[in-house]
Structure formats: structure tokens, C-alpha cells
Scaffold this motif. Structure first.
Motif, PDB file in Angstrom:
ATOM      1  N   GLU A 181      -2.239  -2.542  -8.373  1.00 33.27           N
ATOM      2  CA  GLU A 181      -3.267  -3.563  -8.595  1.00 33.27           C
ATOM      3  C   GLU A 181      -3.460  -4.461  -7.375  1.00 33.27           C
ATOM      4  N   ALA A 182      -2.348  -4.912  -6.769  1.00 33.68           N
ATOM      5  CA  ALA A 182      -2.467  -5.829  -5.631  1.00 33.68           C
ATOM      6  C   ALA A 182      -3.139  -5.151  -4.441  1.00 33.68           C
ATOM      7  N   GLY A 238      -2.519   6.944   2.200  1.00 31.07           N
ATOM      8  CA  GLY A 238      -1.385   6.352   1.500  1.00 31.07           C
ATOM      9  C   GLY A 238      -0.695   5.346   2.386  1.00 31.07           C
ATOM     10  N   TYR A 239       0.015   4.379   1.759  1.00 29.03           N
ATOM     11  CA  TYR A 239       0.688   3.333   2.528  1.00 29.03           C
ATOM     12  C   TYR A 239       2.121   3.129   2.052  1.00 29.03           C
ATOM     13  N   TRP A 240       2.703   4.147   1.408  1.00 29.04           N
ATOM     14  CA  TRP A 240       4.097   4.094   0.980  1.00 29.04           C
ATOM     15  C   TRP A 240       4.914   5.113   1.770  1.00 29.04           C
ATOM     16  N   ASP A 241       6.252   4.927   1.736  1.00 28.54           N
ATOM     17  CA  ASP A 241       7.166   5.869   2.371  1.00 28.54           C
ATOM     18  C   ASP A 241       7.235   7.162   1.559  1.00 28.54           C
ATOM     19  N   SER A 257       2.067  -1.377   7.090  1.00 30.30           N
ATOM     20  CA  SER A 257       2.776  -2.003   5.975  1.00 30.30           C
ATOM     21  C   SER A 257       1.790  -2.623   4.999  1.00 30.30           C
ATOM     22  N   GLN A 258       1.802  -2.117   3.768  1.00 29.28           N
ATOM     23  CA  GLN A 258       0.947  -2.719   2.751  1.00 29.28           C
ATOM     24  C   GLN A 258       1.386  -4.147   2.445  1.00 29.28           C
ATOM     25  N   ALA A 316      -9.643  -9.389   7.858  1.00 27.61           N
ATOM     26  CA  ALA A 316      -9.704  -8.081   7.214  1.00 27.61           C
ATOM     27  C   ALA A 316      -8.292  -7.569   6.986  1.00 27.61           C
ATOM     28  N   PRO A 317      -8.015  -6.940   5.841  1.00 24.95           N
ATOM     29  CA  PRO A 317      -6.697  -6.346   5.614  1.00 24.95           C
ATOM     30  C   PRO A 317      -6.459  -5.181   6.573  1.00 24.95           C
ATOM     31  N   ASN A 318      -5.185  -4.932   6.902  1.00 25.04           N
ATOM     32  CA  ASN A 318      -4.865  -3.815   7.790  1.00 25.04           C
ATOM     33  C   ASN A 318      -5.179  -2.462   7.161  1.00 25.04           C
ATOM     34  N   HIS A 319      -5.441  -2.423   5.868  1.00 27.32           N
ATOM     35  CA  HIS A 319      -5.869  -1.172   5.224  1.00 27.32           C
ATOM     36  C   HIS A 319      -7.116  -0.594   5.894  1.00 27.32           C
TER      37      HIS A 319
END
Length: 425
Positions: A3-4, A59-62, A287-288, A300-303
Motif C-alpha cells: 500500500e505505501a 521490483g524494489y525488493w531483495d 531502496s523503496q 519525485a520518488p526514486n521509483h
């Protein structure tokens, strides 16, 4: 897609032109032992059944997310860095060997022989040291040890839990032509590294067509006498010449690893007493945890870089165009187990954000949860909330955090069988 992060993704430039779809669930990806082949099959089933075009997979997870992205991108003809470059970051022993080829900012390290009846600290690595699986989620099964007694206790815990991520990681390694030393180590090995000290800092950037761009450097501050994060703060407070050195090392390491069309985040320690820099780890994704910080400060978010690279668009981020000069993500923690008897409601969190501008709170446990049973906790503490604050001075940044903590209505009771200790976070 939690959600975040979904909210942050909708704040990137040109967000209205994107249609975002979750692929697999957090429970499938991060809870329990991972069945990697089953994840690949399920992801392919969802993508094949999708009624529309698949233009990018991000994706932004390990692990396993980081390795699923290049596997699926190749299957569907999409942009991504290579699987090998991802694994060169995710495999903590392989990444150390690659780093050592281009920089001396690497602590002494070696593998621990887990198959031995009584494993010994590896030669050339002195106490205090860190023991960690060669691949893991965040800080899971990572132990700081200062003597042989603590070393043996950590080895026993790592032995018992290393297969949860190590076994599925072996499936990924089988897809690559590995150097002999990595093939011999495998995916369920344990790495020992001499402890490094100093101020922790992260460098974020991306690679496009072989050109490495750094777009931000952030400080990571820990709780006093603890390795646990207290907050990430952007931008870094370090001197410009130190930041320049960090960025130079980052570019050399990323080029050595061979990443392309991807974001990255490299964590360092800088010791102001010795002026020495050491790499902690190289993450083959941005890093999310920092997304909101870049939005507060840069606009702006790094996304944005992740999405743009996957779609072949311009990944450049704005700089200094946000409403605040500083931003931080704080980790409110409790350092003993407990059962949550009272937690803030969504309405209470929304009211707090309205009352204290430039703040947001999420990732709170539900009432009734036992902290030690929540997923993805580290070995030393339990997260109660992620608190974001933004301001024009550090004093204001800290004051907003303290106001948020005072306003969060947490209460706990001791878990069954626990010795009474009293007190709450």
C-alpha cells in the motif's frame, strides 16, 4: 506492490500514463520458505492470462523479487539488467570478490565452514565480526559476534535457518555459468566479515546504456549501542569531498558487476577518525525505503528511475524541487517481545498527518499481534512503525518525529511465559 509503495508510485512524473498491476503477493514472496520454481510458474501464469500488453516488469525488493525480474523480463522480451549481474550483488561472497577487483574499500572476509563439527572463525578475519548467510532478506540471520562463544551460538542459528532462502537461491545459481569458487560455495553458505565502523551512508543511482548516474546520498543513523536503524536522512550531512569519493567507488563497483538498465543502492561505512570508507553491501535495486524522502526533497520518488528504465524512457530525477530541504524515515522500535493490545487506527494516523504537516506513519502492527511472530523482523528488535518527517532544519525534523511518537497510542502486554519486565515502547 504494498500500500505505501503504491501511493509513492502514483507520485512519479507521468504517473497518469501508467497502469500498475501487482504480480504475486507479499505473502508468496516473503513469508515462509520460498519455492522459487513455483513463483516463476505462478508469475508466468498471471502474465500469460493478463488481458493487455505487458510493457515492463519491475521490483524494489531483495531476493526473490530481484532475481525474478530479469528471469521474467527475458521470458517476455522486456528491458532488465542481466540475471548474472543481480546475483553478483545478491550473493554476498561473490559481490565481495567483485568489489575487491576495483577498490580497497572492502573489509577482510571469508566463508565459514558450516559442515564442520565445530566451525572455526576463518583465518584472516578478526573479532568483532559479522556472520551472515550469503543471501538473505534484509538483516535476517545476521549476527554481530565478539568472541568464540558468540560465534558458535550464531553459527547454530544460521545453520537452522539458512535453508529458507538458501535452498531457493540454489535454483537461481543453477541458471548461471558460475566461477569455481562460487559454485563450490553454493547458495546456503555463511560469510564472516570483520566488523567495520563509522557513519553509515547509502549511495543511490542507476545505469543506462552502461553509463552510471548517481542521484542521491543518504545517511543511515542507528539507535545508540545498537546496529538497528533509527532513521534514514536525505540528503547526507557528510562533507562534499567524502560524498565524491563514495560516488566514485559506486560507479566503479557497478561497472565491474556489469549492471545495466537498472537502479542500485550501495551501503557504506565512513569512519571520520581514519577517513576510511568500507562497502557494506551492494543492492541491485533502489531502496523503496527512500522513496518518500526523494519526493519530499527533490519532488519525485526514486521509483521514477526504475519505471523509466524499464520502459526505455528518460530516468533522470529532479533535484531540490520538493517542498522541504530535509527528510527522514524513522524506525520506531521495541527491544523486547510483547503482544500489541492497542495500536493506532487508520483514522488516528490520518489525523496525526493533518495535525503535523510533513509527516506520515505506516507499517504499524495490528492489535493482538505478537511482535516476535511478525514477518521480516531483524535479530535485535521489533518494528512498531515507520515514521516519515520532512522539514527545513534538522532540529525541526527531529521535533516532528518526537511529536509523532508521543501521539501514537501503543500498548503492550507480556507474552505468555515471559518474565515480567514492565514498561512499553
Amino acid at each position: 506492490m504494498d500500500e505505501a509503495n503504491e501511493a509513492a508510485l502514483r507520485e512519479v512524473p507521468d504517473a497518469s500514463s501508467y497502469r500498475l498491476h501487482p504480480l504475486l503477493t507479499i505473502e508468496e514472496l516473503q513469508h515462509g520458505e520460498v519455492d522459487f520454481p513455483a513463483l516463476v510458474r505462478e508469475a508466468e501464469r498471471q502474465l500469460d492470462a493478463f488481458d493487455g500488453t505487458v510493457d515492463a516488469i519491475v521490483g524494489y525488493w531483495d531476493f526473490p523479487v530481484s532475481t525474478l525480474v530479469p528471469i521474467l523480463a527475458r521470458r517476455y522480451g522486456l528491458r532488465s539488467t542481466s540475471l548474472e549481474s543481480i546475483v553478483k550483488c545478491e550473493h554476498k561472497y561473490w559481490t565481495r570478490l567483485e568489489q575487491r577487483n576495483v577498490t580497497d574499500a572492502v573489509p577482510p572476509f571469508a566463508l565459514v565452514d558450516l559442515s564442520a563439527d565445530d566451525p572455526e572463525p576463518p583465518e584472516g578475519v578478526r573479532f568483532p565480526m559479522w556472520l551472515k548467510p550469503v543471501t538473505a532478506y534484509s538483516s535476517e540471520l545476521a549476527f554481530g559476534v565478539k568472541d568464540r562463544e558468540e560465534f558458535r551460538a550464531a553459527v547454530e542459528e544460521i545453520r537452522a535457518g539458512i535453508g529458507r532462502v538458501g535452498r531457493p537461491f540454489e535454483f537461481v545459481l543453477e541458471r548461471l555459468d558460475l566461477p569455481p569458487e562460487i559454485a563450490e560455495a553454493g547458495g546456503a553458505a555463511c560469510l564472516a566479515e570483520e566488523a567495520i565502523r563509522g557513519e553509515q551512508v547509502a549511495v543511490e543511482g542507476y545505469v543506462r546504456d552502461g553509463e552510471v548516474t548517481v542521484y542521491g546520498t543518504l545517511d543511515s543513523l542507528t539507535y545508540e549501542d545498537s546496529p538497528c536503524f533509527l532513521r534514514h536522512q536525505y540528503p547526507s550531512r557528510l562533507p562534499r569531498d567524502v560524498v565524491d569519493r563514495l560516488e566514485d567507488i559506486s560507479r566503479r563497483v557497478i561497472k565491474q558487476i556489469g549492471m545495466d538498465h537498472a537502479t542500485f543502492s550501495i551501503e557504506f561505512f565512513y569512519d571520520p577518525e581514519t577517513d576510511r570508507i568500507n562497502i557494506l553491501e551492494v543492492n541491485p535495486r533502489h531502496s523503496q525505503s527512500h522513496a518518500e524522502l526523494f519526493a519530499y526533497v527533490d519532488g519525485a520518488p526514486n521509483h521514477h528511475a526504475m519505471l523509466a528504465l524499464a520502459l526505455g524512457r528518460d530516468p533522470r530525477l529532479p533535484h531540490g524541487e520538493g517542498p522541504y530541504k530535509l527528510a527522514a524515515k524513522w524506525y520506531l522500535r521495541r527491544f523486547e517481545d510483547g503482544i500489541v493490545t492497542r495500536a493506532p487506527s487508520d483514522d488516528e494516523l490520518a489525523e496525526l498527518a493533518r495535525r503535523v504537516p510533513g509527516t506520515a506513519v505506516n507499517h504499524t502492527p495490528p492489535a493482538g499481534a505478537r511482535l516476535s511472530e511478525l514477518p521480516e523482523q531483524d535479530s535485535y528488535s521489533y518494528e512498531l512503525a515507520h515514521i516519515f518527517t520532512a522539514a527545513d532544519t534538522e532540529a525541526e525534523l527531529i521535533a516532528k518525529y518526537e511529536e509523532c511518537v508521543r501521539s501514537l497510542p501503543f500498548a503492550f502486554e507480556e507474552p505468555p511465559g515471559a518474565a515480567p519486565e514492565g514498561g512499553t515502547a
